[in-house]
Scaffold this motif. Structure first.
Motif, short mmCIF file in Angstrom:
data_model
loop_
_atom_site.label_atom_id
_atom_site.label_comp_id
_atom_site.label_asym_id
_atom_site.label_seq_id
_atom_site.Cartn_x
_atom_site.Cartn_y
_atom_site.Cartn_z
N THR A 4 0.83 -1.21 0.00
CA THR A 4 0.00 0.00 0.00
C THR A 4 0.86 1.26 0.00
OG1 THR A 4 -1.73 -1.18 1.19
CG2 THR A 4 -1.88 1.20 1.20
N LEU A 5 1.94 1.26 0.75
CA LEU A 5 2.84 2.41 0.78
C LEU A 5 3.44 2.64 -0.61
CD1 LEU A 5 4.33 4.65 2.35
CD2 LEU A 5 6.06 2.94 2.94
N GLN A 6 3.87 1.57 -1.22
CA GLN A 6 4.50 1.65 -2.53
C GLN A 6 3.52 2.14 -3.60
OE1 GLN A 6 6.11 -2.09 -3.80
NE2 GLN A 6 7.45 -1.15 -5.30
N LYS A 7 2.30 1.64 -3.57
CA LYS A 7 1.34 1.93 -4.65
C LYS A 7 0.42 3.12 -4.37
CE LYS A 7 2.61 -1.42 -7.29
NZ LYS A 7 3.40 -1.15 -8.47
N LYS A 8 0.07 3.36 -3.09
CA LYS A 8 -0.95 4.37 -2.81
C LYS A 8 -0.48 5.51 -1.92
CE LYS A 8 -4.67 1.11 -3.47
NZ LYS A 8 -5.83 0.44 -2.89
N GLY A 9 0.73 5.42 -1.40
CA GLY A 9 1.28 6.54 -0.65
C GLY A 9 1.15 6.41 0.86
#
Length: 136
Positions: A4-9
């Protein structure tokens, strides 16, 4: 690195981790986000997320808290992160002097990497409040 951090911030990743922790523990987490778009590097996002994770893990592991309140906001070109719990608190000087508190040392180290300031208020029996001010 969390998907989620990688894809959505960062904000979405923090929202997700707080929801998961609230479900997995008997814990009430209030998350207040006043941020709009954050223009920061991925490296900075990772450090902020790991710092956030470390605080929450310490709280769950040691504080015996039933409530955590989190507030994210931007002020004077700084990311402000407030994390406050109603747990047992601790004597921070004692923890640091005795060479314990590896989680706390990790938190302070990461804040240093981010060139941020950490304000930590805690006393035994009355919870803990972290306030991070990280330059954007």
């Amino acid at each position: 690195m969390p998907y989620t951090l990688q894809k959505k911030g960062l904000v979405t990743a923090i929202t997700e981790i707080t929801e998961l922790l609230a479900e997995g523990n008997e814990l009430s987490i209030e998350f207040n986000n006043s941020l709009k778009d954050l223009a920061i590097t991925k490296e900075k996002e990772i450090h902020i997320f790991r710092l956030f994770q470390e605080v929450l893990n310490n709280t769950i592991k040691h504080a015996n808290a039933s409530e955590i309140r989190i507030h994210l906001y931007e002020e004077k070109n700084e990311l402000n992160i407030l994390i406050k719990d109603n747990g047992c608190g601790f004597d921070k000087e004692k923890v640091m002097d005795q060479g314990k508190g590896l989680g706390l040392q990790n938190i302070l180290r990461r804040a240093g990497i981010l060139k941020g300031k950490v304000y930590l208020e805690t006393i035994p029996g009355s919870g803990t409040e972290y306030h991070f001010r990280i330059p954007l």
